[in-house]
Design an enzyme around this catalytic site. Structure first.
Site, PDB file in Angstrom:
ATOM      1  N   SER A 188      -4.400   0.277  -4.848  1.00  0.00           N
ATOM      2  CA  SER A 188      -5.670   0.574  -5.529  1.00  0.00           C
ATOM      3  C   SER A 188      -6.712  -0.456  -5.091  1.00  0.00           C
ATOM      4  O   SER A 188      -7.924  -0.247  -5.276  1.00  0.00           O
ATOM      5  CB  SER A 188      -5.487   0.536  -7.054  1.00  0.00           C
ATOM      6  OG  SER A 188      -4.785  -0.625  -7.449  1.00  0.00           O
ATOM      7  N   ASP A 231       2.614  -3.408  -2.915  1.00  0.00           N
ATOM      8  CA  ASP A 231       2.578  -1.947  -2.802  1.00  0.00           C
ATOM      9  C   ASP A 231       2.513  -1.554  -1.326  1.00  0.00           C
ATOM     10  O   ASP A 231       1.607  -1.993  -0.602  1.00  0.00           O
ATOM     11  CB  ASP A 231       1.311  -1.457  -3.529  1.00  0.00           C
ATOM     12  CG  ASP A 231       1.428  -0.041  -4.014  1.00  0.00           C
ATOM     13  OD1 ASP A 231       2.493   0.561  -3.858  1.00  0.00           O
ATOM     14  OD2 ASP A 231       0.423   0.458  -4.573  1.00  0.00           O
ATOM     15  N   LYS A 280       6.807  -1.660  -3.800  1.00  0.00           N
ATOM     16  CA  LYS A 280       6.731  -0.337  -4.437  1.00  0.00           C
ATOM     17  C   LYS A 280       6.346   0.682  -3.369  1.00  0.00           C
ATOM     18  O   LYS A 280       5.563   0.360  -2.465  1.00  0.00           O
ATOM     19  CB  LYS A 280       5.679  -0.323  -5.556  1.00  0.00           C
ATOM     20  CG  LYS A 280       5.457   1.062  -6.162  1.00  0.00           C
ATOM     21  CD  LYS A 280       4.552   1.020  -7.367  1.00  0.00           C
ATOM     22  CE  LYS A 280       3.081   1.119  -7.055  1.00  0.00           C
ATOM     23  NZ  LYS A 280       2.659   2.318  -6.298  1.00  0.00           N
ATOM     24  N   GLU A 335       5.478   5.137  -2.913  1.00  0.00           N
ATOM     25  CA  GLU A 335       5.193   6.387  -3.630  1.00  0.00           C
ATOM     26  C   GLU A 335       6.073   7.519  -3.122  1.00  0.00           C
ATOM     27  O   GLU A 335       6.338   7.620  -1.922  1.00  0.00           O
ATOM     28  CB  GLU A 335       3.723   6.786  -3.428  1.00  0.00           C
ATOM     29  CG  GLU A 335       2.751   5.808  -4.029  1.00  0.00           C
ATOM     30  CD  GLU A 335       1.295   6.275  -3.885  1.00  0.00           C
ATOM     31  OE1 GLU A 335       1.041   7.413  -3.441  1.00  0.00           O
ATOM     32  OE2 GLU A 335       0.407   5.462  -4.222  1.00  0.00           O
ATOM     33  N   GLU A 341       3.183   8.129 -13.167  1.00  0.00           N
ATOM     34  CA  GLU A 341       1.718   8.163 -13.271  1.00  0.00           C
ATOM     35  C   GLU A 341       1.224   9.559 -13.648  1.00  0.00           C
ATOM     36  O   GLU A 341       1.584  10.559 -13.012  1.00  0.00           O
ATOM     37  CB  GLU A 341       1.078   7.719 -11.939  1.00  0.00           C
ATOM     38  CG  GLU A 341      -0.463   7.756 -12.016  1.00  0.00           C
ATOM     39  CD  GLU A 341      -1.169   6.976 -10.937  1.00  0.00           C
ATOM     40  OE1 GLU A 341      -0.510   6.276 -10.137  1.00  0.00           O
ATOM     41  OE2 GLU A 341      -2.417   7.060 -10.884  1.00  0.00           O
TER      42      GLU A 341
HETATM   43  O1  KIV Z   1      -2.020   0.987  -6.538  1.00  0.00           O
HETATM   44  C1  KIV Z   1      -1.857   0.820  -7.749  1.00  0.00           C
HETATM   45  O2  KIV Z   1      -2.570   0.064  -8.415  1.00  0.00           O
HETATM   46  C2  KIV Z   1      -0.774   1.552  -8.384  1.00  0.00           C
HETATM   47  C3  KIV Z   1      -0.719   1.540  -9.880  1.00  0.00           C
HETATM   48  C4  KIV Z   1      -1.779   2.403 -10.421  1.00  0.00           C
HETATM   49  C5  KIV Z   1       0.616   1.912 -10.394  1.00  0.00           C
HETATM   50  O3  KIV Z   1       0.001   2.159  -7.719  1.00  0.00           O
END
Ligand code: KIV
Length: 292
Positions: free
Chosen positions: A53, A91, A121, A123, A190
């Site tokens: 994000s 992420d 993390k 997706e 989400e």
């Molecule tokens: O990129 C991000 O901030 C996220 C969260 C919204 C879980 O994946």
């Protein structure tokens, strides 16, 4: 008795599992910089996600697709310098794990070896399960992310809630179980209906971290810029604004500008002084030069 409190213990993926077992919620926030990481650590936030994000709330992109590994590592390093206690998760950006499991493992490893993250993390559901398993296989903890997965915004046709039909919900339940079997230590849910999120949370042994998924998840995450009211281009329904920093920023910038234009800033209070004797020495030197 000492008034000092004992230093908090580092949060690990085991802490996540224990919290779930004891029914204790997990508080997660996103972070992209040193100052935010320091503040979050100070108040005892359990986990910081350096989310992609970043692309939208910090770098100003339309969506998260343009974010690169180098962008992510740059910000992850800053977060790691500020936060010592929370579990730190990097992420995986778009196209850093989709091409091959080998590339995914290499990129996941960079978060740990170069940016001091504790976990990564990614997706997706069943489509990324083998990749998640490969990353877990080299000793890197993986958090899954299903429901509204922003990197698939073009396929989903926008930022819409997911799992609202029985068929779609069934798929998400299967995805969650598949990710658990692949070795994920937690899963972000989400923008899915609260009843579905609660059902998934009850069926899993690993914790679920909800964002727009209701109160039945084992933990919650919000994008810090949303929570603080810094980012006002777009506010999803599930965001609770705990502050209006954008409003405060506009007020402060306007006041500063007006004070500069009206010569009210800086005053003596914000200025350095020089001892009189030094000043007089300097002035007389200059006067002598001018007379010569
Ligand atoms: O990129 C991000 O901030 C996220 C969260 C919204 C879980 O994946």
């Amino acid at each position: 008795m000492s008034s000092q409190t004992a230093p908090r213990k580092k949060v690990t993926t085991l802490t996540f599992r224990e919290r779930k077992e004891h029914g204790e919620p997990i508080a997660v926030l996103t972070a992209y910089d040193y100052a935010t990481a320091l503040a979050a650590d100070r108040v005892g936030i359990d986990c910081l996600l350096v989310g992609d994000s970043l692309g939208m709330v910090v770098l100003g992109y339309e969506n998260t697709l343009a974010v690169t590994m180098d962008d992510m590592l740059h910000h992850a390093k800053a977060v790691a310098r500020g936060a010592k206690t929370p579990l730190l998760i990097g992420d995986m950006p778009f196209m850093s794990y989709q091409v091959s499991a080998q590339e995914a493992v290499r990129n996941a490893g960079r978060f740990l070896s170069e940016a001091n993250m504790d976990a990564i993390k990614l997706e997706g559901g069943r489509a990324v399960a083998a990749t998640a398993e490969a990353i877990v296989g080299v000793g890197i903890p993986v958090m899954g992310h299903i429901g509204l997965t922003p990197q698939s915004v073009n396929q989903l046709g926008g930022y819409k809630a997911q799992g609202r039909t029985a068929t779609a919900a069934r798929r998400l339940i299967d995805d969650a179980l598949t990710l658990q079997d692949a070795g994920c230590f937690a899963i972000v849910l989400e923008a899915i209906p609260d009843r579905l999120a609660e059902l998934i949370s009850r069926r899993l042994l690993i914790p679920t971290i909800g964002i727009g998924a209701g109160a039945g998840c084992d933990g919650q995450v919000l994008v810090t810029h949303d929570l603080l009211g810094i980012f006002d281009r777009f506010t999803p329904k599930f965001v609770k604004k705990y502050a209006n920093i954008n409003g405060e920023m506009l007020r402060a910038f306007t006041e500063y500008k007006n004070e500069v234009l009206s010569h009210q800033f800086p005053t003596h209070e914000h200025t350095y002084s020089m001892p009189d004797e030094e000043w007089h020495e300097l002035v007389s030197e200059f006067e002598e030069k001018e007379l010569a």
